[in-house]
Design an enzyme around this catalytic site. Structure first.
Site, PDB file in Angstrom:
ATOM      1  N   ASP A  31      15.860   9.130 -11.393  1.00  0.00           N
ATOM      2  CA  ASP A  31      16.846  10.152 -11.911  1.00  0.00           C
ATOM      3  C   ASP A  31      18.432   9.602 -11.040  1.00  0.00           C
ATOM      4  OD1 ASP A  31      18.427  11.762 -13.103  1.00  0.00           O
ATOM      5  OD2 ASP A  31      17.138  13.559 -12.757  1.00  0.00           O
TER       6      ASP A  31
HETATM    7  C1  BGC Z   1      19.432  14.380 -15.307  1.00  0.00           C
HETATM    8  C2  BGC Z   1      18.684  13.020 -15.962  1.00  0.00           C
HETATM    9  C3  BGC Z   1      19.733  12.488 -16.948  1.00  0.00           C
HETATM   10  C4  BGC Z   1      20.246  11.916 -15.768  1.00  0.00           C
HETATM   11  C5  BGC Z   1      21.252  10.812 -16.284  1.00  0.00           C
HETATM   12  C6  BGC Z   1      20.417  13.733 -14.273  1.00  0.00           C
HETATM   13  O1  BGC Z   1      21.160  14.203 -13.806  1.00  0.00           O
HETATM   14  O2  BGC Z   1      18.519  15.015 -14.352  1.00  0.00           O
HETATM   15  O3  BGC Z   1      17.810  14.026 -17.039  1.00  0.00           O
HETATM   16  O4  BGC Z   1      18.809  11.634 -17.545  1.00  0.00           O
HETATM   17  O5  BGC Z   1      21.133  12.505 -15.001  1.00  0.00           O
HETATM   18  O6  BGC Z   1      22.218  11.412 -17.212  1.00  0.00           O
END
Ligand code: BGC
Length: 813
Positions: free
Chosen positions: A224
């Protein structure tokens, strides 16, 4: 697509340093290219309700689908697959290779901020819906990402929260949807921010076993965004790609760790092999991108998104009011702020700038044009920050074009960049070297005189000026390092200012770009609201004078967003009072709930009909009008148990205690927990009405079944109503005999949908996978099936199962 020999050949061309460089993103949304192996960049983008693309800019719009809760509510895998195809088409249109969807975390607590973005409380419904979306996206050569591995089910302290979960629960409940996604061929899995049983997920052994070793996942494990916090532990674990980049914990530190023998070189080779394999699959290795299937034409895409709205909306109650027959209507009152400003999506990284947004009011108006009169009363003002400036209220002070002027200034106030924008929500403005301040300015065109609420959101030093007079000036330190809050949804500071109709005051919002304060700057304004009592009286009057009233209530901007959990499930006293006032004034009142997850509906027995719209996406109005006006049935069934009050829900806690969040409900998640606690919710998992009625006549199946084999049961049912319809026939299992295993009271094991015309009968054939009868035997580290009697129940929800039979599960010879 490259075969193993070809990948070996390419790997042989990379030095340790070129290899390691590929394992960290080149930018926020791109991986690194490498000329020596003819590797291009992979572009990744959120998901799941639309594909945003690389920019976060209102000029680059996306088709916005209903929220994940609504997709799961369809219980319709072919439709979800089609919607996956639409996401792939959007990805192709925007040059995106990898969509960061689906989100396979579960509805554990109704308070979870990303509830709207996850499918369901149930592992099987989540697994089947998620796998369908994966198949749909990937069928068109765009990679899907199963996220967030695993147990990232709440937002509070999500960067550190440690989910404490026993092994059996992990396997049967929280890992199961990921296992199904891997079986469906998902190309990426995203390791979450959270910890599980003490270890952060980007360094967790679960990435190896079961994910890679046991399930045979041969794709890429991506972190993530910003979830990698160490070099060695994450590199030794199954993590393959650190995002975003180019900074981070890997890079040169990883190369040195390999040279020092602290990380095995073959671990790096394996990661790069997976990345090259993904690049080959996506067509960004060894030449130009493969030709894209032409994107869905806008009309087709919109029609599909509209069909999904109706298919996912859940009719919870209907006391003879729906469907409405346009020919019998004189006047329809459409009441409530979300009727005109329907909330189409939840907050956070999932957000896109939709291609269009059809409000419920516009949908009803279009549906009744020339046939009935539609009267709109907004009701009390919604809670929360003022909505971002839009083209109806604001004009660019330089060109007078509808919208705002976005400028980036240096420390002396000189202009480095200036551009016209459509609205006051600016998330990633261009930052030339020397950028010091972001400025959004607009001439407002107030249509009402009075005390307006004006808000600015962002961290750092913020100021607001109206015609040169300061309204706000202060330093607002970043209170979090959570990227979703920092970059996407910082808190709003609100002031009031008198605006006069007919004037065009200049509003200027500025934010200084202090490092660590994120990228978002949002400026909004809201007209003065009538007093609550007057708003209620006007709504009641309109309802009384109408043949039918449609009252729409929902959650506000501040609720239901990534980065924070809710603290209650209330819609607020004003919205509750609004529904009551309208329902008292007209018994033919339809309440429509515009939320992504459960809310308390204390008036639910006082309205004529109750329809859940979820966050319906851009085609909200058309799809909901189709349902209300009977052009189609409401197709949805609840993907999550709906509590009457928060305190009834067996699991509510989202806040870790001393850093830990204890999953002590074990396998009794969702309706299983309600059954175990002997509590009755407002509406059971699986519940939802169509426009006809069904009689469940007969359930048939084998008398005995060998452990480890799938079995099939048949349910005969009859359409006893007056309209054709679709019914989702659900099968649950229970183990009546004494058992050493802590089985749920009953659990979902399969479903199938049937259609029939009035008077006709239909047979639903439901396959129950062998796994549905298994439990995870911790001691053996394997799936086991207990022999003995098993009760099979059939019906329309976890709480309404009129048919049952018993099957004897035979021990394996
Ligand atoms: C989220 C993800 C997301 C990523 C990119 C993170 O804060 O948990 O679900 O894909 O950001 O935006």
């Amino acid at each position: 697509m490259a075969d193993e020999d070809e990948l070996d050949r390419l790997l042989g061309k990379l030095t340790l340093r070129t290899a390691v460089r590929l394992l960290t993103g080149a930018t926020t949304w791109r991986t690194a290219a490498e000329a020596s192996v003819d590797l291009g960049q992979l572009v990744l983008s959120d998901g799941p309700a639309g594909v945003r693309g690389e920019g976060w800019d209102e000029r680059d719009t996306s088709v916005l689908l209903p929220s994940a809760t609504a997709l799961a509510a369809t219980w319709d895998e072919p439709l979800v697959e089609e919607l996956g195809g639409l996401l792939a088409s959007e990805a192709r249109r925007k040059g995106v290779h990898v969509v960061l969807a689906p989100n396979l975390n579960l509805h554990r607590s109704p308070l979870a901020g990303r509830h709207f973005e996850c499918f369901s409380e149930d592992p099987l419904l989540t697994a089947r819906t998620g796998a369908a979306l994966v198949r749909g996206i990937q069928a068109h050569g765009v990679a899907a990402t199963a996220k967030h591995f695993v147990a990232n089910d709440a937002e509070t302290d999500r960067l550190t929260a440690d989910a404490s979960i026993d092994e059996r629960t992990l396997r049967e409940v929280h890992l199961a949807p990921f296992e199904a996604a891997v079986a469906a061929g998902v190309r990426l899995v995203m390791a979450g921010y959270n910890r599980v049983n003490g270890t952060t997920m980007t360094a967790h052994e679960l990435l190896t076993r079961p994910l890679k070793d046991e399930w045979g996942f041969d794709g890429v494990v991506v972190s993530d965004w910003g979830a990698v916090r160490g070099t060695r532990d994450t590199a030794r674990a199954g993590l393959d790609l650190q995002m975003p980049g180019p900074a981070g914990e890997w890079g040169e530190s990883l190369a040195r760790a390999v040279e020092a023998g602290e990380v095995a070189e073959r671990a790096v080779t394996d990661k790069v092999r997976r990345l090259l394999g993904l690049a080959a699959w996506c067509g960004v290795i060894g030449g130009p991108d493969r030709p894209a299937r032409p994107p869905l034409r806008s009309r087709q895409a919109r029609a599909l998104a509209r069909r999904a709205v109706a298919a996912g909306s859940v009719l919870l109650a209907n006391r003879g009011v729906l469907p409405l027959y346009p020919g019998h209507l004189g006047t329809v009152a459409v009441v409530g702020a979300p009727s005109a400003r329907t909330r189409t999506q939840g907050g956070g990284s999932a957000g896109v700038f939709p291609q269009d947004e059809v409000s419920l009011l516009d949908g009803i108006r279009a549906g009744l044009r020339g046939r009935a009169r539609v009267v709109h009363v907004p009701g009390p003002a919604p809670d929360g920050p003022p909505p971002p400036l839009d083209m109806t209220l604001a004009a660019d002070p330089r060109t007078a074009a509808p919208g705002v002027l976005l400028r980036v200034l240096d420390s002396c106030g000189s202009e480095l960049y200036a551009g016209h924008r459509r609205g006051g929500r600016q998330l990633e403005p261009p930052l030339p070297p020397g950028a010091h301040t972001v400025e959004i300015s607009a001439r407002l065109h107030p249509r009402t005189s009075g005390a307006w609420r004006i808000g600015v959101a962002g961290f750092g030093r913020l100021s607001l000026h109206l015609d040169g007079d300061p309204l706000l000036d202060g330093e607002f330190a970043a209170t979090t390092d959570d990227p979703a809050v920092l970059h996407v949804s910082p808190p709003t500071r609100v002031v009031t200012a008198r605006l006069t109709r007919g004037t065009t005051p200049l509003l200027v919002a500025r934010r200084e770009l202090v490092p660590g304060t994120g990228r978002a700057t949002v400026v909004g304004a809201e007209p003065p609201a009538p007093r609550a009592a007057e708003a209620l009286a006007a709504a009641a009057r309109a309802a009384r004078e109408a043949d039918v009233a449609v009252v729409v209530v929902g959650t506000g901007e501040q609720q239901e967003s990534e980065g924070r959990d809710r603290t209650d499930l209330g819609l607020g006293p004003e919205q509750d009072a609004l529904v009551r006032a309208v329902a008292r004034a007209n018994p033919r009142t339809v309440a429509v709930v515009n939320s992504g997850g459960p809310v308390e509906l204390p008036w639910r027995d006082e309205v004529g009909a109750l329809l859940l719209a979820w966050f319906p996406g851009q085609e909200a109005g058309g799809g909901l009008a189709d349902v209300l006006l009977g052009r189609t049935e409401p197709g949805g069934r609840l993907p999550t148990t709906w509590p009457a009050t928060l305190t009834d829900a067996p699991v509510t806690r989202t806040r870790p205690e001393a850093g830990r969040i204890s999953y002590d409900e074990g396998v009794h998640v969702g309706h299983r927990g309600w059954l175990r606690a002997r509590r009755t919710p407002a509406y059971w998992f699986g519940h939802g009405l169509g426009y006809t009625t069904w009689e469940y006549e007969r359930l048939s199946g084998p008398e005995r079944t060998p452990a480890g084999e799938d079995l099939t049961v048949r349910v005969r049912l009859r359409n006893t109503g007056t309209r054709p319809g679709r019914e989702v026939v659900q099968i649950y299992l229970a183990r009546p005999g004494p058992s050493a295993v802590d089985h749920p009271e009953r659990w979902l094991a399969g479903w199938a949908a049937v259609r029939a015309r009035p008077g006709e009968s239909a047979v639903a054939q439901v396959r129950i996978p062998a796994r549905a009868l298994c439990h995870w035997d911790v001691r053996a580290g394997a799936w086991r099936t207990e022999p003995g009697p098993c009760r099979i129940l059939a019906g329309r929800s976890a709480g309404d199962l009129p048919l049952s039979l018993e099957v004897d599960v035979l021990d394996r010879p």
